[in-house]
Design a protein around this motif. Structure first.
Motif, PDB file in Angstrom:
ATOM      1  N   ARG A   2       0.837  -1.197   0.000  1.00 27.10           N
ATOM      2  CA  ARG A   2       0.000   0.000   0.000  1.00 27.10           C
ATOM      3  C   ARG A   2       0.870   1.245   0.000  1.00 27.10           C
ATOM      4  O   ARG A   2       1.918   1.271   0.651  1.00 27.10           O
ATOM      5  CB  ARG A   2      -0.886   0.026   1.237  1.00 27.10           C
ATOM      6  CG  ARG A   2      -2.030  -0.943   1.217  1.00 27.10           C
ATOM      7  CD  ARG A   2      -2.897  -0.720   2.443  1.00 27.10           C
ATOM      8  NE  ARG A   2      -4.039  -1.634   2.452  1.00 27.10           N
ATOM      9  CZ  ARG A   2      -4.010  -2.866   2.938  1.00 27.10           C
ATOM     10  NH1 ARG A   2      -2.885  -3.327   3.458  1.00 27.10           N
ATOM     11  NH2 ARG A   2      -5.074  -3.628   2.907  1.00 27.10           N
ATOM     12  N   PHE A   3       0.458   2.234  -0.728  1.00 25.58           N
ATOM     13  CA  PHE A   3       1.095   3.540  -0.596  1.00 25.58           C
ATOM     14  C   PHE A   3       0.035   4.599  -0.850  1.00 25.58           C
ATOM     15  O   PHE A   3      -1.083   4.284  -1.238  1.00 25.58           O
ATOM     16  CB  PHE A   3       2.287   3.681  -1.539  1.00 25.58           C
ATOM     17  CG  PHE A   3       1.925   3.679  -2.998  1.00 25.58           C
ATOM     18  CD1 PHE A   3       1.738   2.482  -3.672  1.00 25.58           C
ATOM     19  CD2 PHE A   3       1.776   4.872  -3.698  1.00 25.58           C
ATOM     20  CE1 PHE A   3       1.396   2.474  -5.016  1.00 25.58           C
ATOM     21  CE2 PHE A   3       1.447   4.872  -5.044  1.00 25.58           C
ATOM     22  CZ  PHE A   3       1.242   3.663  -5.709  1.00 25.58           C
ATOM     23  N   ALA A   4       0.410   5.837  -0.616  1.00 29.46           N
ATOM     24  CA  ALA A   4      -0.579   6.908  -0.763  1.00 29.46           C
ATOM     25  C   ALA A   4       0.045   8.087  -1.475  1.00 29.46           C
ATOM     26  O   ALA A   4       1.253   8.316  -1.410  1.00 29.46           O
ATOM     27  CB  ALA A   4      -1.103   7.320   0.611  1.00 29.46           C
ATOM     28  N   LYS A   5      -0.790   8.796  -2.203  1.00 25.03           N
ATOM     29  CA  LYS A   5      -0.393  10.086  -2.768  1.00 25.03           C
ATOM     30  C   LYS A   5      -1.086  11.159  -1.943  1.00 25.03           C
ATOM     31  O   LYS A   5      -2.291  11.078  -1.710  1.00 25.03           O
ATOM     32  CB  LYS A   5      -0.841  10.194  -4.227  1.00 25.03           C
ATOM     33  CG  LYS A   5      -0.133   9.264  -5.196  1.00 25.03           C
ATOM     34  CD  LYS A   5      -0.700   9.482  -6.596  1.00 25.03           C
ATOM     35  CE  LYS A   5      -0.113   8.492  -7.588  1.00 25.03           C
ATOM     36  NZ  LYS A   5      -0.795   8.597  -8.906  1.00 25.03           N
ATOM     37  N   TYR A   6      -0.304  12.125  -1.491  1.00 28.85           N
ATOM     38  CA  TYR A   6      -0.859  13.142  -0.619  1.00 28.85           C
ATOM     39  C   TYR A   6      -1.113  14.435  -1.383  1.00 28.85           C
ATOM     40  O   TYR A   6      -0.301  14.837  -2.215  1.00 28.85           O
ATOM     41  CB  TYR A   6       0.090  13.405   0.555  1.00 28.85           C
ATOM     42  CG  TYR A   6       0.148  12.214   1.486  1.00 28.85           C
ATOM     43  CD1 TYR A   6      -0.688  12.138   2.590  1.00 28.85           C
ATOM     44  CD2 TYR A   6       1.006  11.153   1.226  1.00 28.85           C
ATOM     45  CE1 TYR A   6      -0.670  11.029   3.425  1.00 28.85           C
ATOM     46  CE2 TYR A   6       1.028  10.042   2.060  1.00 28.85           C
ATOM     47  CZ  TYR A   6       0.188   9.992   3.153  1.00 28.85           C
ATOM     48  OH  TYR A   6       0.198   8.902   3.968  1.00 28.85           O
ATOM     49  N   TYR A   7      -2.218  15.062  -1.092  1.00 28.92           N
ATOM     50  CA  TYR A   7      -2.552  16.334  -1.734  1.00 28.92           C
ATOM     51  C   TYR A   7      -2.900  17.342  -0.647  1.00 28.92           C
ATOM     52  O   TYR A   7      -3.390  16.985   0.420  1.00 28.92           O
ATOM     53  CB  TYR A   7      -3.752  16.169  -2.669  1.00 28.92           C
ATOM     54  CG  TYR A   7      -3.566  15.108  -3.726  1.00 28.92           C
ATOM     55  CD1 TYR A   7      -2.890  15.398  -4.905  1.00 28.92           C
ATOM     56  CD2 TYR A   7      -4.084  13.829  -3.544  1.00 28.92           C
ATOM     57  CE1 TYR A   7      -2.722  14.421  -5.874  1.00 28.92           C
ATOM     58  CE2 TYR A   7      -3.923  12.857  -4.512  1.00 28.92           C
ATOM     59  CZ  TYR A   7      -3.234  13.144  -5.671  1.00 28.92           C
ATOM     60  OH  TYR A   7      -3.064  12.185  -6.629  1.00 28.92           O
ATOM     61  N   SER A   8      -2.660  18.590  -0.959  1.00 36.04           N
ATOM     62  CA  SER A   8      -3.029  19.638  -0.025  1.00 36.04           C
ATOM     63  C   SER A   8      -3.917  20.629  -0.773  1.00 36.04           C
ATOM     64  O   SER A   8      -3.508  21.209  -1.766  1.00 36.04           O
ATOM     65  CB  SER A   8      -1.764  20.326   0.490  1.00 36.04           C
ATOM     66  OG  SER A   8      -2.091  21.316   1.400  1.00 36.04           O
TER      67      SER A   8
END
Lengths: 405, 405, 405
Positions: free
Chosen positions: C296-302
């Motif tokens: 699992r991995f994630a892409k982070y957005y702000s």
């Protein structure tokens, strides 16, 4: 002496000592050859096996090694200042670390349609029917829509594709190589443990106190002659040692092996065990189109729900830290085994000398007559005669078996 | 017996058996020494070489190993809930896995100008001329602009730099250590294959069916005594076994080696081959400024075309999974070689005993006289005399050569 | 012959050659056994040790290896075109590379409160008091708030949690497997160096010039029979060779070992040293719940200061490149050592034949009488008698010691 006597003799004879009978040949040349071969064998064992190869030691060739790397440096490019957080990959600092030295950046790619690059096979077109809709060319960038469109701001046309647009070959911005990276430093911490001897060693200089060590590490740079125990390496120094031109490396990238070599003799003080370093370009594909070292990655952005990315082709200098370790310590078992082998090998001299003696020296068969005793002949003919004479003065129960002495 | 006779003898004698002549010495002390040394050598070979070292086996020491790791856990920090996706690096789950246990976060860095940190050499200033424009201090954070500016909200001034601003040393927010990470679990799957024997083994308990296994794996935690075949490890347990204080580790980070040790004897059932685990802090640099384990990375954001980043200095507990494997199985070749070596080594006893006999026991030279036969003297002088006597009653063609028996 | 004489003899006798006395037994069966055993031992050494195992060579089994991988391919999913930048991990191209073949994506997770998944133990509730505030269930997704809320758009209720919401189990979008990945190619460059011989070899075909090589590499695909020296592999071909169904692999993911095997004999031309490849699924946990390979991995957005992420559970095909290397070259030392061992081993034949002779053939004790000479008996009784006779015609100073010859 019958079977019973033989068994009796065997039981009684258990504590007897048996030693081979030996014939002495007073022949100078043969003796010289014999002693010469013995001397060679002994010299080989004492000098090569015991002194040079340290056969009296138990050895450990697969130590446990832990490598920790950290890159450091600041580089200015145009009006932008980069630090190693942007340049070093992977950031975790395992035994492989790389720094980006040149980038080709394709900004603001989006999932769209655009013209395929003209170098792709069958991408050039004049009308829509030249382009097969749905075709995915393996060397191309996306799926053809079936339209023939102008190639960006040029006068010719190529097939339109659905892809991350614009295509990299057209839109990539080539940044100048980061020559300042020659001054980047990489800290390479290496802890090694020899489980057989339970000795742990590190490659960082032991300083009297924490503050002194901190001060030393904040300033020192590794140099083979001046600072052999400083684990901080300038990238430029590494390239020099690997006999590579740093400016050249910055253009193509490259993989450099950093070899840490531990040769430890724990019969002397373990603290004398210190590593040596060597450096070499691992990638020898100099004349290949894929020469050098580069990889692509992308940064993804989401703006108002629309995903875009910046594609980066990064040429890097990659360091592979490769640790070799060897340690030896006196141990009884290998000492015994090798001594036994040495002694046994001296017996080989006899085989050689026997062959020389019987072939070249023993012209009249004197020695062979003497050395080889025929069990039958010797027993029955002359000795039995001798026995008759001899038996006058002796009293043998053995005679009852009718077997001569 | 001339040359012709010698050759004839050699051809005819091909099927003859040659055995050394042996002298028996009926000397009790010598016999005891002889048998004692033989006993020692035999004991060494049978007990140490064959039973303990299993010299009758072919061995395989470099198996193919595949490691697969996965971290799991949830931690609460303030009003934020973190899962391992945020904490575990790299996410792919190779043989190195790390969890962030403490962070120092510098939010919203941008490419700007700001004051250099006061600890950097020559950063303190009172007027612009103290700062060299364009200078890039190696231990600093960026390129000096040549202006002297107030240090953030403080009363003193430092040189202004162009960099990712604000500088980390000033703006970093220290988060508390993630003590809950002691309850994080790491699944360590290890499949090992010995190519020489074509045997593959895994470290996961064999359950009668998939559902039972799933149930077992969802609940079990490794414990040396209670659950030795569960591949799921609590980080706190690992730290305990490595004799480290988990709270201490959370402050500095650290690299812990997880050693998986396979000792397999395929002469018995291969399913008896199970791994043992051990744990040890690999990084012994306790008294170093760089002790522990941390790395920096950044998350990049793009807002209205302006790039910003959040810089994270992550202190982590890194697990290096190190697999050692050894397997042995009966094989004819090493059995023969080692048996031969054993027999050969018994011959060494003679060398020792001969030396003892000739030096200490054989005071009168009785044994040496008997053992060593001078080819010349023995042949020509006394035996020829004896021969004269003997020859009366015999009829030798050998005599024509003039060589005595 | 007294002590003085003995020493004198020893000094004078230094250049004497000593050779064991040998008894010849003219016994056909025994001779055949003797020569047969000798033949077996010689055959073993010449054929197995020297010809097959090349014992005359110095060997190097741990070469330095550098691996460089690059994945390539384009896949279409719905109206989206993916390239390997999105699929290949890690992008850096070390000796482990993986491609995502299936994804379960949870979009727009945020730090919020939401209903726990119903499968988590004790998550089902009817009233708030069923949920303990602050509880963090190990198999759950977050911290319970103590409220009982409707499970998304369903009719039942579960405990509310504070977490990255919505929870993955509920919100994940399962994408179809990327069957096109069978056509993805992976370039595996491998450079190997044998330090002992200072020979470096690569797995890329040597072409007369750079352009020809580039053309070759842009088109070729590895095939064991047709293209054994092309380092570009189709993923589908690799799965076939590993005897795995690619479609099956796409569902569960999997770890495939790519074994590069170098067997080099530097006594012949080093350019003949070429690698062979083999492929095998490393992960044998087929019947396990954790079978396959995913991470699992994630892409982070702000967005406007609010952090969100897209969580991706990626099923991948991971290739572990495992390099084995072995090289040999003629060397004097091992040749000598093994020849000596071979000669020494022939001596073992005597031990076997002596035992056969004395036990089975020597029924009357003729041979044992002849082979074993009793130092005492032989010396004092019959020889002394013989001596009496002999002494008539000789003149020995030795007699002064009173020791018979």
């Amino acid at each position: 002496m019958g079977l019973l006597g033989f068994i009796k003799d065997y039981v009684l004879g258990f504590w007897d000592y048996e030693t081979p009978k030996v014939m002495i040949v007073k022949n100078k040349p043969l003796g010289v050859i014999y002693r010469g071969v013995q001397f060679l064998v002994l010299t080989y064992f004492i000098w090569y096996v015991f002194i040079k190869e340290k056969a009296y030691q138990q050895s450990e060739t697969r130590p446990e090694s832990s490598v920790h790397t950290k890159m450091r440096g600041t580089a200015v490019q145009g009006d932008r200042v980069h630090d190693t957080i942007e340049y070093a990959h992977p950031s975790e600092g395992f035994d492989v670390i790389s720094t980006t030295v040149r980038r080709e950046v394709t900004y603001d790619q989006m999932q769209q349609t655009c013209a395929e690059h003209f170098s792709v096979a069958s991408a050039n077109c004049t009308k829509d029917s030249d382009c097969t809709p749905g075709e995915v060319n393996f060397n191309g960038n996306g799926r053809r829509t079936g339209r023939c469109v102008p190639y960006y701001d040029q006068n010719f046309k190529t097939c339109e594709i659905q892809a991350w647009c614009p295509v990299e070959e057209y839109a990539a911005v080539r940044e100048p190589p980061l020559l300042e990276a020659a001054n980047f430093t990489v800290f390479i911490g290496n802890t090694i443990r020899f489980p057989a001897f339970n000795v742990t060693r590190g490659n960082i200089k032991v300083a009297p106190n924490k503050r002194k060590r901190q001060k030393y590490l904040s300033k020192c740079h590794y140099d083979e002659k001046k600072e052999p125990y400083c684990p901080i390496f300038r990238l430029g120094y590494i390239a020099d040692q690997a006999r590579e031109n740093f400016d050249e490396l910055c253009k193509t990238g490259g993989v450099i092996g950093v070899f840490i070599n531990w040769q430890c003799n724990f019969d002397v003080d373990a603290s004398d065990c210190k590593p040596t370093y060597s450096f070499r370009l691992l990638d020898t594909r100099k004349d290949l189109p894929t020469a050098g070292y580069y990889y692509r990655f992308a940064k993804y952005y989401s703006r108002d729900g629309v995903e875009s990315r910046t594609l980066i082709k990064a040429y890097g200098i990659r360091l592979d830290i490769i640790v070799h370790g060897y340690a030896g310590k006196f141990s009884l078992i290998p000492t015994i085994i090798n001594s036994v082998t040495a002694m046994g090998s001296i017996g080989i001299c006899s085989i050689i000398c026997d062959w020389i003696m019987l072939t070249f020296i023993d012209k009249n068969g004197v020695y062979s007559e003497k050395k080889f005793v025929d069990a039958r002949k010797d027993a029955i003919q002359p000795m039995s005669t001798a026995f008759t004479i001899v038996s006058y003065g002796s009293n043998h129960s053995d005679l009852s078996d009718g077997v001569p002495l």
